[in-house]
Design a protein around this motif. Structure first.
Motif, PDB file in Angstrom:
ATOM      1  N   SER A  44       0.819  -1.211   0.000  1.00  0.00           N
ATOM      2  CA  SER A  44       0.000   0.000   0.000  1.00  0.00           C
ATOM      3  C   SER A  44       0.853   1.262   0.000  1.00  0.00           C
ATOM      4  N   ILE A  45       2.077   1.178   0.529  1.00  0.00           N
ATOM      5  CA  ILE A  45       2.981   2.328   0.486  1.00  0.00           C
ATOM      6  C   ILE A  45       3.570   2.502  -0.907  1.00  0.00           C
ATOM      7  N   ILE A  46       3.927   1.400  -1.552  1.00  0.00           N
ATOM      8  CA  ILE A  46       4.624   1.464  -2.833  1.00  0.00           C
ATOM      9  C   ILE A  46       3.719   1.879  -3.977  1.00  0.00           C
ATOM     10  N   ASP A  47       2.587   1.189  -4.143  1.00  0.00           N
ATOM     11  CA  ASP A  47       1.755   1.524  -5.304  1.00  0.00           C
ATOM     12  C   ASP A  47       0.583   2.405  -4.901  1.00  0.00           C
ATOM     13  N   ASP A  48       0.062   3.120  -5.881  1.00  0.00           N
ATOM     14  CA  ASP A  48      -1.025   4.071  -5.645  1.00  0.00           C
ATOM     15  C   ASP A  48      -2.375   3.487  -6.025  1.00  0.00           C
ATOM     16  N   VAL A  49      -2.471   2.181  -6.086  1.00  0.00           N
ATOM     17  CA  VAL A  49      -3.701   1.522  -6.488  1.00  0.00           C
ATOM     18  C   VAL A  49      -4.596   1.366  -5.263  1.00  0.00           C
ATOM     19  N   PRO A  50      -5.883   1.658  -5.384  1.00  0.00           N
ATOM     20  CA  PRO A  50      -6.784   1.428  -4.245  1.00  0.00           C
ATOM     21  C   PRO A  50      -6.800  -0.043  -3.837  1.00  0.00           C
ATOM     22  N   PHE A  51      -6.970  -0.279  -2.547  1.00  0.00           N
ATOM     23  CA  PHE A  51      -6.912  -1.636  -2.008  1.00  0.00           C
ATOM     24  C   PHE A  51      -8.033  -2.510  -2.557  1.00  0.00           C
ATOM     25  N   LEU A  52      -9.140  -1.918  -2.946  1.00  0.00           N
ATOM     26  CA  LEU A  52     -10.262  -2.681  -3.497  1.00  0.00           C
ATOM     27  C   LEU A  52      -9.914  -3.315  -4.838  1.00  0.00           C
ATOM     28  N   LEU A  64       1.063  -4.867 -11.549  1.00  0.00           N
ATOM     29  CA  LEU A  64       1.480  -3.475 -11.386  1.00  0.00           C
ATOM     30  C   LEU A  64       2.301  -3.295 -10.108  1.00  0.00           C
ATOM     31  N   ALA A  65       1.856  -3.926  -9.029  1.00  0.00           N
ATOM     32  CA  ALA A  65       2.603  -3.829  -7.765  1.00  0.00           C
ATOM     33  C   ALA A  65       3.973  -4.481  -7.896  1.00  0.00           C
ATOM     34  N   TRP A  66       4.042  -5.622  -8.570  1.00  0.00           N
ATOM     35  CA  TRP A  66       5.322  -6.315  -8.772  1.00  0.00           C
ATOM     36  C   TRP A  66       6.278  -5.446  -9.582  1.00  0.00           C
ATOM     37  N   ASP A  67       5.750  -4.775 -10.626  1.00  0.00           N
ATOM     38  CA  ASP A  67       6.591  -3.893 -11.431  1.00  0.00           C
ATOM     39  C   ASP A  67       7.096  -2.706 -10.623  1.00  0.00           C
ATOM     40  N   ARG A  68       6.238  -2.130  -9.803  1.00  0.00           N
ATOM     41  CA  ARG A  68       6.642  -0.973  -9.001  1.00  0.00           C
ATOM     42  C   ARG A  68       7.583  -1.354  -7.866  1.00  0.00           C
TER      43      ARG A  68
END
Length: 105
Positions: A44-52, A64-68
């Motif tokens: 949640s700190i790394i990516d800006d994607v909503p948790f939903l 996306l999270a893996w890439d970031r």
């Protein structure tokens, strides 16, 4: 970021996650709860994607999270890893205290 800022941030993350982990371990009687929760907090700190989005589109969001995760700077990696060390160490300390006879709550 300067070196003093990185060092202060590392100490702050270590102490913060050690304290949170210690309190959670003490109250919930689960020694490794913070070590399990910490990767979720880090994501949640790394990516800006909503948790939903992890529930609605998990494959795209995790990709996306893996890439970031591999794009973060060295300073951010050091700061986040010091928080993880604090979370792990809180579980170790709780285990040691319980094995030596201290009962918390």
């Amino acid at each position: 970021m300067g070196i003093p800022f990185i060092l202060i941030s590392m100490v702050l993350f270590f102490v913060m996650f050690f304290g949170i982990g210690f309190i959670l371990n003490m109250l919930l009687r689960m020694s490794w709860i913070m070590a399990i929760i910490y990767p979720i907090i880090t994501l949640s700190i790394i990516d800006d994607v909503p948790f939903l989005n992890y529930a609605t589109a998990p494959i795209d969001t995790l990709q996306l999270a893996w890439d970031r995760l591999f794009v973060i700077t060295l300073a951010d990696g050091l700061i986040l890893s010091s928080g993880f060390v604090g979370a792990i160490l809180s579980g170790v300390v709780i285990k040691m205290l319980r094995s030596r006879g201290y009962r918390m709550f």
